[in-house]
Design an enzyme around this catalytic site. Sequence first.
Site, PDB file in Angstrom:
ATOM      1  N   LYS A 177      -8.217  37.083 -10.676  1.00 29.28           N
ATOM      2  CA  LYS A 177      -8.065  37.801  -9.678  1.00 29.28           C
ATOM      3  C   LYS A 177      -8.612  39.324  -9.642  1.00 29.28           C
ATOM      4  CE  LYS A 177      -6.051  35.413  -6.447  1.00 29.28           C
ATOM      5  NZ  LYS A 177      -6.547  34.963  -4.996  1.00 29.28           N
TER       6      LYS A 177
ATOM      7  N   LYS B  56     -14.752  22.268  -4.218  1.00 26.32           N
ATOM      8  CA  LYS B  56     -13.742  21.972  -3.347  1.00 26.32           C
ATOM      9  C   LYS B  56     -13.983  22.749  -2.224  1.00 26.32           C
ATOM     10  CE  LYS B  56      -9.631  24.260  -5.093  1.00 26.32           C
ATOM     11  NZ  LYS B  56      -8.139  24.118  -5.539  1.00 26.32           N
TER      12      LYS B  56
ATOM     13  N   LYS C 257     -11.223  28.541   1.540  1.00 27.68           N
ATOM     14  CA  LYS C 257     -11.362  29.444   2.679  1.00 27.68           C
ATOM     15  C   LYS C 257     -12.371  30.509   1.922  1.00 27.68           C
ATOM     16  CE  LYS C 257      -6.821  28.625   4.356  1.00 27.68           C
ATOM     17  NZ  LYS C 257      -5.334  28.925   4.450  1.00 27.68           N
TER      18      LYS C 257
END
Length: 329
Positions: free
Chosen positions: A111, A194, A197
């Site tokens: 992150k 995979k 979003k």
Amino acid sequence: METVVSGIRPTGNLHLGNYFGAVKSFLQMQNEYNCYFFIADWHSLTTHPKPNDIVQSARTILAEYLACGIDPEKATIYVQSDVKEVLELYLYLNMNAYLGELERTTSFKEKARKQPDNVNAGLLTYPTLMAADILIHKAIKVPVGKDQEQNMEMARKFARRFNTIYGTDLFPEPASFSLAEKAIKVPGLDGSGKMGKSEGNCIYLMDDAKTISKKVMKAVTDAGPTVPNSEKPEVIQNLFTFLDIVSTKDTYDYFNEKYNDCSIRYGDLKKQLAADIVAYTEPIREKIVEYSANTEYLAKVAKQGAERAQESAAKTLKEVREIIGFREI
């Protein structure tokens, strides 16, 4: 019954990866476990969402959970921020968490790399908030993917550490859990990885037939097999994974045979796949529209879920306070 807890960040509509990777299993879990399914709006604050988006995003996930078949009479569905007790437990767990171990977590490092201008304390203490979400209900099992396994180990570590420091056995160590023998990994339409979003490779449960067809027809393929019974490259295996999930066995076998004898036409496969995805998702889409329009019912479900979750959380927190020493003077 054993308690199961699972949360989802309200960062947009649910996609096929969410449905087959998690939600479909929830439909079985709600009949066999004491389930708490929450919408993690506090977790979403690490990316600074707009104030108007927070409620709407939570409402979107709630409507889609209901449309998929999660029953609020069987499972407790609630919005994370409605259960304030979680924040107090989060504080206590942070007091026993160490800077070095939090900085070493993969989720924090990833992150921080993705949002270098917003490396906030919430990113650093994500594992302790996740642990608080789980431990507040004394959950035994938590359905998570491999990407969350390190954070699950942190949750177990925080449970052990609390128990050791205060000489108690209050918190069980939650186990990662999946009903399926092998978790379904739904591929993206871009040919690798995979569905996600942030990758922009999704088919959403809310997509209409035209949108689904357009997305599927753009899916990555290759020039086609030239040797009979050859191994499928990843981009083609992805399409067959979709067929295996949404189509009949006869349909899968038909195109598999065509691939093996080198006569496959990817255009035909994509048209069939798009039609099968539409047939699978259309009933869910119709229910999403119905539930989304009924804001009064959504509010009722959220209130009912919050009350049940608060009851569980308050009981745990009362024990935690007494163990730590916050007793009435």
